[in-house]
Design a protein around this motif. Sequence first.
Motif, PDB file in Angstrom:
ATOM      1  N   THR A   1      52.531   7.232  44.381  1.00  0.00           N
ATOM      2  CA  THR A   1      52.146   7.256  45.623  1.00  0.00           C
ATOM      3  C   THR A   1      50.968   6.462  45.920  1.00  0.00           C
ATOM      4  OG1 THR A   1      50.996   9.326  45.392  1.00  0.00           O
ATOM      5  CG2 THR A   1      53.165   9.575  45.857  1.00  0.00           C
ATOM      6  N   ASP A   2      50.280   6.028  44.802  1.00  0.00           N
ATOM      7  CA  ASP A   2      48.846   5.396  45.198  1.00  0.00           C
ATOM      8  C   ASP A   2      49.125   3.864  44.928  1.00  0.00           C
ATOM      9  OD1 ASP A   2      47.862   7.881  45.616  1.00  0.00           O
ATOM     10  OD2 ASP A   2      46.921   7.923  43.586  1.00  0.00           O
TER      11      ASP A   2
ATOM     12  N   LYS B   1      51.406  10.488  40.006  1.00  0.00           N
ATOM     13  CA  LYS B   1      50.697  10.244  41.112  1.00  0.00           C
ATOM     14  C   LYS B   1      50.345   8.676  41.599  1.00  0.00           C
ATOM     15  CE  LYS B   1      45.706  11.358  42.533  1.00  0.00           C
ATOM     16  NZ  LYS B   1      45.689  10.027  43.044  1.00  0.00           N
TER      17      LYS B   1
END
Length: 231
Positions: free
Chosen positions: A84-85, A81
Amino acid sequence: MKKFIFFLVMLMVISSVNVSVFAASNTDQKIDNFRGYLVEKAKNDKFTANNLEKFDKLSKKEKGKFVELIYNKEIKEKAIKALTDIGIGDEVKLANGDVIVKAEYEDSFITNKKSGVQVLSTEQSGWGSYKWTMTVLGIPVTSLQTKVYYTYDGSTNKVIRSDNAINSHSNYDPLIIVTDGVSSHWKSGDYAYGNGPFTIYGTASFGFVSASVAIIVKTKPGYVTGWKESI
């Protein structure tokens, strides 16, 4: 009654010992499995050999911690995650800092300047890169990188054209598979751009979690930035 209580106490002690032995045995098996995985990959990959050397230098306790982190599904999901952050130049720390996800850039113009390399001709070749890396206990486990090559005017430092873009990865995580897509490059305004698509798949034991992302780098002499786009 006293005999019965004594029996229950002994049963609890034996059970706790068995659980501890099983946990230790399970960790030892994970260590053996992971090391075997690295040994196999190292036969055709010198970078894996470097990681194998780093892994072997860990203490047994550190190796146990390493494999427990590597095989931790929850941490792996958070790390993917973060892909993408996270923004360029930033980092995300997981598991009390034992797992670090970071995004870094590099520029040939700045690198050459630090090395004392002088520009003597008009047309010069340069490159800029954007790299996403996950480390466990300081050992690089998975990285994705897009690098764009360009030609610039050595007297004005202006980009003349983009020449090529290469996206590449390294992965030593047995729970995920990384594939590279087809990269592209272009010039727009004063900048050269490179686009490198990747897909990360979780293996069966990980639950087939997947993420597709394009790592884009924007650069000119002395300047690099980048970002990610879900695809």
